[in-house]
Design an enzyme around this catalytic site. Structure first.
Site, PDB file in Angstrom:
ATOM      1  CD  GLU A 201      -1.403  -0.085   3.654  1.00 43.71           C
ATOM      2  OE1 GLU A 201      -1.428  -1.041   4.421  1.00 43.71           O
ATOM      3  OE2 GLU A 201      -2.184   0.873   3.766  1.00 43.71           O
TER       4      GLU A 201
ATOM      5  CB  CYS B  71      -2.703  -3.866   6.541  1.00 43.42           C
ATOM      6  SG  CYS B  71      -2.035  -2.261   6.921  1.00 43.42           S
TER       7      CYS B  71
ATOM      8  CG  HIS C   3      -3.064  -6.009  10.632  1.00 43.02           C
ATOM      9  ND1 HIS C   3      -1.842  -5.754  10.042  1.00 43.02           N
ATOM     10  CD2 HIS C   3      -3.704  -4.805  10.692  1.00 43.02           C
ATOM     11  CE1 HIS C   3      -1.758  -4.464   9.755  1.00 43.02           C
ATOM     12  NE2 HIS C   3      -2.869  -3.870  10.140  1.00 43.02           N
TER      13      HIS C   3
END
Ligand code: COA
Length: 380
Positions: free
Chosen positions: A81, A113, A225
């Site tokens: 990204e 993400c 994450h």
């Protein structure tokens, strides 16, 4: 013949420069406890003037590719990204630098993400229908929020490379449970170099989607994450009776706490943290994985660890990369990231740095009319 699909080889790269959160807190006149206790971060890697998402991805991929892999790699998925080109894939540069064969699909994959997880699942599907072929998945990001922003304490940079094959020697990857919802928690429109972030909404959406995708299943390890370390604590609490022990959570957070936010790669850095830092043998165990990408999408899946993972992982290389970094001052941090911003905003850029490239094989030499030129060194 029955075969399994997943990650056969895996590596991680981060730059050679790091700032301690106490130094950042000094420079910003901020209470260091907000960074170290509130956010849970110790340090964050800072991008050097001669590295970018492509060099970092090449370093990680170069660790794992052998001569024998090249003829079988028919797809490269580059998840990022922090891309700098809206047309040309960063993977095209990587494909050349790693001397991959010409009949190979190369794509850049984007969804905040989450893109690396989307890429990993697509790579597994590709291998399921082409079991002699391999797919290289790379995730490479520079988390840059801008000076004096609330996101400044959640920056970092790094890359993870994964070779997806049949009969994988690190882990089998299960199919996941996905949830998508259009939310404006984090986005970076083409006119902006910095993301537009509603951090609180982002945390809320992350936890909502974790709840929606989570299966009622007990794991001894769970990787989340991790944009900052205490996000994993918040996520673990959400699991209720299925939460993992604090001891295991600390192991899952260990690498990320010292590297910072690497966006797409952060979930996979957590997996590496478990595989490398847990002394007990994890063979045949299932590990829960939760991937989140703002905007928003989340996926829960699991990996089953292969018996050979310890022999395949280059644990010392990865640990050394994190330990060897040079600590920089707040003033050097501002100078390095200012150079990064200037470079990323320019169509032409020539490296004029007092920093001598160290510990890296791939170096960004110059930008000319928007095209990037790289050279390879013999460093280890
Ligand atoms: N000592 C100890 N803890 C402190 C503290 C201090 N002096 N000051 C603040 N804290 C704690 C807060 O209580 C809070 O903890 P909590 O989340 O458990 O309530 C935490 O540190 C963060 O403080 P907060 O005031 O909420 O920080 P912030 O408004 O600057 O925002 C983020 C923090 C993470 C939202 C912000 O850095 C951000 O937007 N980051 C980028 C986006 C992101 O990472 N999104 C996550 C999902 S993908």
């Amino acid at each position: 013949m029955k075969y399994t699909v997943g990650i056969d080889k895996m590596s991680f790269y981060t730059t050679n420069y790091v700032i301690d959160m106490s130094e950042l807190a000094r420079g910003r006149d901020m209470d260091v406890n907000k960074c170290k206790t509130g956010i849970g971060q110790e340090k964050m890697s800072i991008i050097s003037p001669y590295e970018d998402v492509i060099t970092m991805a090449c370093e990680a991929a170069n660790d794992i590719l052998s001569e024998e892999d090249i003829p079988d790699i028919e797809m490269v998925l580059f998840a990022t990204e922090s891309g700098f080109d809206f047309s040309k894939s960063s993977g095209i540069y990587l494909h050349k630098l790693l001397h991959l064969k010409p009949n190979c699909r190369v794509l850049e994959i984007k969804q905040a993400c989450y893109a690396a997880t989307g890429a990993l699942q697509m790579a597994c599907d590709f291998v399921r229908s082409n079991n002699n072929k391999k797919c290289l998945v790379v995730s490479s990001d520079i988390a840059w929020y801008g000076f004096k922003t609330s996101g400044e304490i959640t920056q970092g940079c790094g890359a993870v490379a994964m070779l997806v094959t049949s009969n994988p020697r690190i882990c089998k990857v299960s199919q996941g449970h996905v949830f998508v919802n259009n939310v404006n928690d984090f986005y970076r429109p083409s006119y902006s170099h910095e993301p537009i972030v509603n951090g609180k909404l982002s945390i809320k959406t992350y936890l909502d989607i974790l709840n929606k995708t989570m299966q009622k299943q007990k794991f001894s390890y769970f990787c989340f994450h991790m944009p900052f370390a205490t996000m994993s604590d918040k996520a673990n609490k959400t699991l209720g009776d299925n939460q993992i022990s604090q001891e295991h959570l600390e192991i899952a957070k260990q690498f990320g706490k010292y590297v910072g936010n690497i966006y797409n790669g952060s979930l996979y850095l957590s997996l590496l943290s478990v595989l490398i830092n847990e002394p007990k043998d994890l063979s045949k165990q299932d590990i829960g994985m939760f991937s989140y990408g703002s905007g928003s999408i989340g996926e829960f899946f699991s990996v089953t660890i292969s018996e050979s993972y310890k022999e395949i992982l280059q644990s010392d290389v990865i640990k050394h990369r994190i330990e060897r970094r040079k600590e920089i001052s707040f003033e050097e941090y501002e100078s390095m990231l200012s150079t990064f911003v200037e470079r990323e905003s320019s169509s032409n850029f020539m490296l004029e740095s007092s920093l001598t490239p160290k510990y890296c094989k791939f170096i960004l030499e110059k930008i000319e009319n928007g095209h990037r030129y790289y050279k390879k060194s013999n460093e280890n």
